[in-house]
Design a protein around this motif. Structure first.
Motif, PDB file in Angstrom:
ATOM      1  N   VAL A   9      60.152  34.536 -59.670  1.00 13.11           N
ATOM      2  CA  VAL A   9      60.215  34.314 -58.225  1.00 13.11           C
ATOM      3  C   VAL A   9      58.798  34.445 -57.656  1.00 13.11           C
ATOM      4  O   VAL A   9      58.519  35.285 -56.811  1.00 13.11           O
ATOM      5  CB  VAL A   9      61.233  35.254 -57.529  1.00 13.11           C
ATOM      6  CG1 VAL A   9      62.658  34.841 -57.846  1.00 13.11           C
ATOM      7  CG2 VAL A   9      60.996  36.703 -57.895  1.00 13.11           C
ATOM      8  N   VAL A  10      57.939  33.570 -58.142  1.00 17.22           N
ATOM      9  CA  VAL A  10      56.515  33.624 -57.811  1.00 17.22           C
ATOM     10  C   VAL A  10      56.275  33.318 -56.339  1.00 17.22           C
ATOM     11  O   VAL A  10      55.435  33.955 -55.696  1.00 17.22           O
ATOM     12  CB  VAL A  10      55.703  32.664 -58.711  1.00 17.22           C
ATOM     13  CG1 VAL A  10      54.225  32.749 -58.396  1.00 17.22           C
ATOM     14  CG2 VAL A  10      55.951  32.972 -60.171  1.00 17.22           C
ATOM     15  N   ASN A  11      56.998  32.358 -55.786  1.00 14.95           N
ATOM     16  CA  ASN A  11      56.809  32.047 -54.367  1.00 14.95           C
ATOM     17  C   ASN A  11      57.121  33.257 -53.491  1.00 14.95           C
ATOM     18  O   ASN A  11      56.418  33.525 -52.521  1.00 14.95           O
ATOM     19  CB  ASN A  11      57.661  30.850 -53.945  1.00 14.95           C
ATOM     20  CG  ASN A  11      57.122  29.555 -54.488  1.00 14.95           C
ATOM     21  OD1 ASN A  11      55.919  29.356 -54.600  1.00 14.95           O
ATOM     22  ND2 ASN A  11      58.017  28.657 -54.847  1.00 14.95           N
ATOM     23  N   PHE A  39      51.799  31.540 -60.952  1.00 17.44           N
ATOM     24  CA  PHE A  39      51.820  30.119 -60.610  1.00 17.44           C
ATOM     25  C   PHE A  39      51.431  29.276 -61.824  1.00 17.44           C
ATOM     26  O   PHE A  39      52.053  28.249 -62.099  1.00 17.44           O
ATOM     27  CB  PHE A  39      50.872  29.816 -59.452  1.00 17.44           C
ATOM     28  CG  PHE A  39      51.402  30.176 -58.098  1.00 17.44           C
ATOM     29  CD1 PHE A  39      52.698  29.851 -57.727  1.00 17.44           C
ATOM     30  CD2 PHE A  39      50.604  30.826 -57.176  1.00 17.44           C
ATOM     31  CE1 PHE A  39      53.185  30.167 -56.470  1.00 17.44           C
ATOM     32  CE2 PHE A  39      51.076  31.142 -55.914  1.00 17.44           C
ATOM     33  CZ  PHE A  39      52.367  30.825 -55.566  1.00 17.44           C
ATOM     34  N   ALA A  40      50.423  29.703 -62.531  1.00 10.60           N
ATOM     35  CA  ALA A  40      49.966  28.939 -63.692  1.00 10.60           C
ATOM     36  C   ALA A  40      51.045  28.867 -64.774  1.00 10.60           C
ATOM     37  O   ALA A  40      51.250  27.820 -65.382  1.00 10.60           O
ATOM     38  CB  ALA A  40      48.695  29.560 -64.260  1.00 10.60           C
ATOM     39  N   ARG A  41      51.756  29.974 -64.992  1.00  9.30           N
ATOM     40  CA  ARG A  41      52.779  30.006 -66.046  1.00  9.30           C
ATOM     41  C   ARG A  41      54.074  29.308 -65.683  1.00  9.30           C
ATOM     42  O   ARG A  41      54.822  28.902 -66.563  1.00  9.30           O
ATOM     43  CB  ARG A  41      53.098  31.446 -66.442  1.00  9.30           C
ATOM     44  CG  ARG A  41      52.051  32.052 -67.342  1.00  9.30           C
ATOM     45  CD  ARG A  41      52.481  33.403 -67.783  1.00  9.30           C
ATOM     46  NE  ARG A  41      52.249  34.286 -66.632  1.00  9.30           N
ATOM     47  CZ  ARG A  41      52.786  35.474 -66.477  1.00  9.30           C
ATOM     48  NH1 ARG A  41      53.595  35.952 -67.364  1.00  9.30           N
ATOM     49  NH2 ARG A  41      52.515  36.199 -65.428  1.00  9.30           N
ATOM     50  N   THR A  42      54.359  29.199 -64.404  1.00  2.29           N
ATOM     51  CA  THR A  42      55.637  28.608 -64.009  1.00  2.29           C
ATOM     52  C   THR A  42      55.524  27.127 -63.671  1.00  2.29           C
ATOM     53  O   THR A  42      56.424  26.556 -63.063  1.00  2.29           O
ATOM     54  CB  THR A  42      56.259  29.352 -62.813  1.00  2.29           C
ATOM     55  OG1 THR A  42      55.334  29.329 -61.722  1.00  2.29           O
ATOM     56  CG2 THR A  42      56.622  30.769 -63.176  1.00  2.29           C
ATOM     57  N   GLY A  43      54.444  26.533 -64.073  1.00  3.45           N
ATOM     58  CA  GLY A  43      54.311  25.091 -63.905  1.00  3.45           C
ATOM     59  C   GLY A  43      53.912  24.655 -62.512  1.00  3.45           C
ATOM     60  O   GLY A  43      54.275  23.563 -62.085  1.00  3.45           O
ATOM     61  N   VAL A  44      53.191  25.504 -61.805  1.00  2.87           N
ATOM     62  CA  VAL A  44      52.708  25.150 -60.471  1.00  2.87           C
ATOM     63  C   VAL A  44      51.181  25.270 -60.464  1.00  2.87           C
ATOM     64  O   VAL A  44      50.608  26.069 -59.731  1.00  2.87           O
ATOM     65  CB  VAL A  44      53.344  26.054 -59.380  1.00  2.87           C
ATOM     66  CG1 VAL A  44      53.067  25.492 -57.992  1.00  2.87           C
ATOM     67  CG2 VAL A  44      54.832  26.204 -59.593  1.00  2.87           C
ATOM     68  N   PRO A  45      50.527  24.474 -61.314  1.00  7.74           N
ATOM     69  CA  PRO A  45      49.072  24.617 -61.441  1.00  7.74           C
ATOM     70  C   PRO A  45      48.314  24.305 -60.155  1.00  7.74           C
ATOM     71  O   PRO A  45      47.252  24.872 -59.916  1.00  7.74           O
ATOM     72  CB  PRO A  45      48.705  23.638 -62.550  1.00  7.74           C
ATOM     73  CG  PRO A  45      49.818  22.657 -62.587  1.00  7.74           C
ATOM     74  CD  PRO A  45      51.048  23.421 -62.167  1.00  7.74           C
ATOM     75  N   LYS A  46      48.865  23.447 -59.304  1.00  7.07           N
ATOM     76  CA  LYS A  46      48.179  23.128 -58.054  1.00  7.07           C
ATOM     77  C   LYS A  46      48.061  24.383 -57.182  1.00  7.07           C
ATOM     78  O   LYS A  46      47.008  24.653 -56.617  1.00  7.07           O
ATOM     79  CB  LYS A  46      48.912  22.026 -57.297  1.00  7.07           C
ATOM     80  CG  LYS A  46      48.218  21.621 -56.014  1.00  7.07           C
ATOM     81  CD  LYS A  46      48.935  20.500 -55.313  1.00  7.07           C
ATOM     82  CE  LYS A  46      48.191  20.170 -54.015  1.00  7.07           C
ATOM     83  NZ  LYS A  46      48.890  19.216 -53.209  1.00  7.07           N
ATOM     84  N   ARG A  47      49.147  25.150 -57.072  1.00  7.52           N
ATOM     85  CA  ARG A  47      49.108  26.387 -56.281  1.00  7.52           C
ATOM     86  C   ARG A  47      48.165  27.401 -56.908  1.00  7.52           C
ATOM     87  O   ARG A  47      47.454  28.114 -56.199  1.00  7.52           O
ATOM     88  CB  ARG A  47      50.506  27.004 -56.183  1.00  7.52           C
ATOM     89  CG  ARG A  47      51.499  26.290 -55.339  1.00  7.52           C
ATOM     90  CD  ARG A  47      51.352  26.455 -53.837  1.00  7.52           C
ATOM     91  NE  ARG A  47      51.296  27.799 -53.326  1.00  7.52           N
ATOM     92  CZ  ARG A  47      52.340  28.522 -52.932  1.00  7.52           C
ATOM     93  NH1 ARG A  47      53.557  28.026 -52.996  1.00  7.52           N
ATOM     94  NH2 ARG A  47      52.174  29.739 -52.462  1.00  7.52           N
TER      95      ARG A  47
END
Length: 61
Positions: A9-11, A39-47
């Motif tokens: 639950v990174v967000n 963010f990097a590990r959960t596939g949200v590299p842009k964030r």
């Protein structure tokens, strides 16, 4: 925040960090790193990239 990132639950962890800072709690580099890595590990590299750039330009780190 670490537990939140581990629970994917990174967000929500990022929102918690932001709310803490809005209320005067100064987050350290470790707190930012936890969210950044989440963010990097959960596939949200842009964030992750946006957060890294914001950290660089803040002058705090």
């Amino acid at each position: 925040m670490s537990g939140m990132v581990k629970a994917a639950v990174v967000n929500e962890a990022s929102s918690l960090l932001r709310k803490m800072e809005e209320h005067g709690c100064i987050a350290d580099r470790n707190s930012h790193d936890i969210i950044h890595n989440g963010f990097a590990r959960t596939g949200v590299p842009k964030r992750a990239t946006e957060m890294f750039e914001a950290m660089k330009h803040s002058g705090k780190y």
